[in-house]
Design an enzyme around this catalytic site. Structure first.
Site, PDB file in Angstrom:
ATOM      1  N   GLY A   1       0.829  -1.197   0.000  1.00 37.49           N
ATOM      2  CA  GLY A   1       0.000   0.000   0.000  1.00 37.49           C
ATOM      3  C   GLY A   1       0.861   1.242   0.000  1.00 37.49           C
ATOM      4  O   GLY A   1       2.019   1.215   0.430  1.00 37.49           O
TER       5      GLY A   1
ATOM      6  N   GLN B   1       2.881  10.035   1.145  1.00 36.75           N
ATOM      7  CA  GLN B   1       4.171   9.360   1.265  1.00 36.75           C
ATOM      8  C   GLN B   1       5.121   9.690   0.117  1.00 36.75           C
ATOM      9  O   GLN B   1       6.326   9.501   0.242  1.00 36.75           O
ATOM     10  CB  GLN B   1       3.990   7.842   1.344  1.00 36.75           C
TER      11      GLN B   1
ATOM     12  N   CYS C   1       6.005  -0.017   7.553  1.00 36.60           N
ATOM     13  CA  CYS C   1       5.571   1.100   6.713  1.00 36.60           C
ATOM     14  C   CYS C   1       6.741   1.521   5.836  1.00 36.60           C
ATOM     15  O   CYS C   1       7.885   1.564   6.297  1.00 36.60           O
ATOM     16  CB  CYS C   1       5.125   2.260   7.607  1.00 36.60           C
ATOM     17  N   LEU C   2       6.430   1.844   4.589  1.00 42.33           N
ATOM     18  CA  LEU C   2       7.477   2.291   3.673  1.00 42.33           C
ATOM     19  C   LEU C   2       8.105   3.605   4.132  1.00 42.33           C
ATOM     20  O   LEU C   2       9.234   3.910   3.755  1.00 42.33           O
ATOM     21  CB  LEU C   2       6.912   2.436   2.256  1.00 42.33           C
TER      22      LEU C   2
ATOM     23  N   HIS D   1      -4.381   1.523   7.657  1.00 41.56           N
ATOM     24  CA  HIS D   1      -3.007   2.045   7.599  1.00 41.56           C
ATOM     25  C   HIS D   1      -2.929   3.209   6.606  1.00 41.56           C
ATOM     26  O   HIS D   1      -2.389   4.270   6.932  1.00 41.56           O
ATOM     27  CB  HIS D   1      -2.054   0.910   7.193  1.00 41.56           C
ATOM     28  N   GLU D   2      -3.474   3.009   5.406  1.00 42.57           N
ATOM     29  CA  GLU D   2      -3.411   4.063   4.382  1.00 42.57           C
ATOM     30  C   GLU D   2      -4.307   5.248   4.733  1.00 42.57           C
ATOM     31  O   GLU D   2      -3.930   6.403   4.499  1.00 42.57           O
ATOM     32  CB  GLU D   2      -3.752   3.502   3.000  1.00 42.57           C
TER      33      GLU D   2
ATOM     34  N   HIS E   1      -2.505   7.532   6.962  1.00 40.22           N
ATOM     35  CA  HIS E   1      -1.592   8.431   6.239  1.00 40.22           C
ATOM     36  C   HIS E   1      -2.332   9.665   5.730  1.00 40.22           C
ATOM     37  O   HIS E   1      -1.801  10.773   5.774  1.00 40.22           O
ATOM     38  CB  HIS E   1      -0.942   7.716   5.052  1.00 40.22           C
TER      39      HIS E   1
END
Length: 169
Positions: free
Chosen positions: A45, A50, A92-93, A134-135, A138
């Site tokens: 994702g 991000q 997480c990225l 999660h997204e 963000h």
């Protein structure tokens, strides 16, 4: 185009994203870049903030690009329903190298626009529900670390500060 993924501490990640007024060619380019960046990372994702774009867009693909039909694109998503609870470790990225156990809903229904600007509603269970939350976090200026408490959070923040001072973050 693969874009750089912002890391924890960048102010774009810590503020709420703005709604997309209209799905345009520019929006499509952002979505294409997000998909390419997510697969290259690799991740399941990615939210627009991000990659430094403070808009309410996210992409999710639990198959990591192996199944074309698994790619989900949401523009201006909102939760319709959330229930249950799961406790799993996630990463997480924007926090590379760090993981923590985070409470998430075990079921989530999200409504928003697809990449063509058509309304869609998708129900996610287990990992997909986790990815949706999660997204969505963000898009609201939160990272999973904001949901971690106590010693685990302190250790991660301390390590990030140390990496930042050393020029490695």
């Amino acid at each position: 185009m693969i874009r750089p993924i912002l890391k924890y501490g960048d102010e774009t990640l810590h503020g709420p994203a703005s709604a997309v007024e209209q799905v345009t060619g520019a929006t499509q380019k952002i979505i294409d870049d997000m998909i390419e960046t997510m697969y290259a990372a690799p991740g399941i994702g990615l939210a627009a903030p991000q990659i430094g774009v403070p808009l309410r867009i996210f992409v999710v693909d639990l198959s990591l690009g192996h199944k074309v039909d698994d790619l989900i694109v949401f523009v201006n998503p909102v939760f319709v329903e959330r229930d249950g609870m799961q406790l799993e470790e996630e990463g997480c990225l924007s926090l590379p190298g760090f993981n923590a156990t985070v409470p998430r809903p075990s079921r989530a229904i999200v409504k928003g626009l697809d990449r063509q600007g058509q309304e869609q509603t998708i129900e996610g269970k287990e990992l997909l529900a986790r990815a949706f939350q999660h997204e969505m976090d963000h898009l609201d200026g939160m990272l999973f670390l904001d949901r971690v408490r106590g010693i685990k959070r302190d250790l991660i923040v301390k390590r990030i500060r140390k990496l930042t001072r050393a020029g490695k973050w």
